[in-house]
Design an enzyme around this catalytic site. Sequence first.
Site, mmCIF file in Angstrom:
data_model
loop_
_atom_site.group_PDB
_atom_site.id
_atom_site.type_symbol
_atom_site.label_atom_id
_atom_site.label_comp_id
_atom_site.label_asym_id
_atom_site.label_seq_id
_atom_site.Cartn_x
_atom_site.Cartn_y
_atom_site.Cartn_z
ATOM 1 C CB ILE A 18 -4.875 19.465 10.937
ATOM 2 C CG1 ILE A 18 -4.513 20.240 9.665
ATOM 3 C CG2 ILE A 18 -3.619 19.149 11.721
ATOM 4 C CD1 ILE A 18 -5.663 20.894 8.983
ATOM 5 C CB SER A 40 0.424 9.978 17.053
ATOM 6 O OG SER A 40 -0.708 10.446 17.748
ATOM 7 N NE ARG A 41 0.448 12.639 24.078
ATOM 8 C CZ ARG A 41 0.498 13.924 24.398
ATOM 9 N NH1 ARG A 41 1.566 14.413 24.964
ATOM 10 N NH2 ARG A 41 -0.512 14.723 24.147
ATOM 11 C CE LYS A 94 -3.534 27.229 10.370
ATOM 12 N NZ LYS A 94 -4.465 27.814 11.336
ATOM 13 C CG ASP A 172 -5.490 27.836 14.706
ATOM 14 O OD1 ASP A 172 -4.332 27.390 14.731
ATOM 15 O OD2 ASP A 172 -6.423 27.271 14.090
#
Length: 309
Positions: A18, A40-41, A94, A172
């Site tokens: 996303i 971010s990993r 969201k 979702d």
Amino acid sequence: MAHGTSLRKIALVGIGKIARDQHVPALRASPDWELAATVSRSGTVEGVEAHRDFDAFLAARPDIEVISLCLPPQPRFDYARKALMARRHVMLEKPPGQTLAEVQALQRLAATQGVTLYTSWHSRMAAGVAAAKSRLVERVVQGVRITWKEDVRKWHPGQDWVFEPGGMGVMDPGINALSILTEILPEPVHLVSAELEFPENRDTPIAARLDFTGNVGAVFDWRQEGPQSWDIEIETNKGAIALRDGGARLELDGTPAPLPEHPGEYPALYARMAELVAKGESDVDLAPMIHVADAMTLGRRLRVAPFEF
């Protein structure tokens, strides 16, 4: 920001599908924001400073006052809490969290810290939503039919988190429809019954049927292949109104209605976030999530075939 002033720095946390598809392009084109860092990993964005550890990022970049969280709902609360404790403004993808109480806790913390919290609902920013809302003001809504069917393998490829507790399953995408419904209806409705289809090997539903007051019904399904269905059809005392393609198109009595130029859902979200930060305000609306929580409480559970990606 506009008028020749400097852009406000923002960090994007969680560089997954996303973020790459929507958040990064929206920020790169924004007149308000400079994407100054990512956390971010695994993921990075070319040309943008990358961090792997959130605590280290907060310590290293106190100049970045705004953080957009694109993580799955399950880990998001801890990140949001840390950001708010560090007096950063926070925008939540969201759904804004796993539970209502979690988001309410963040809302209280943001108020205490004097920073902005924005629970963003991207589907409310679709091109036809505001026009549908304005037309419903002078009409009596007699019924609503929501059909929200898509292919989970296309939109969440291999993302097992959607089927884990807190991942919401088909809610979702379904919450996108509910975010539009709660935005456009002149009078609120509430859930009276639901049926939820759970794959034998999963903890969240893959399909759902919801019935609300006011003759409002919804069907969500994550197993639809081929064309995808994102429709809200509204019967009123002055004819039919429909939102198609997730709110991107408006029809009046079956005829497409012209819509004004539209920047896109995510550019509109980031414009709204810029406005909230500038005004020192928060925007926390849990109405779509309340319907999901009610469905999980009221829903009859049906066992269906196992699901694998």
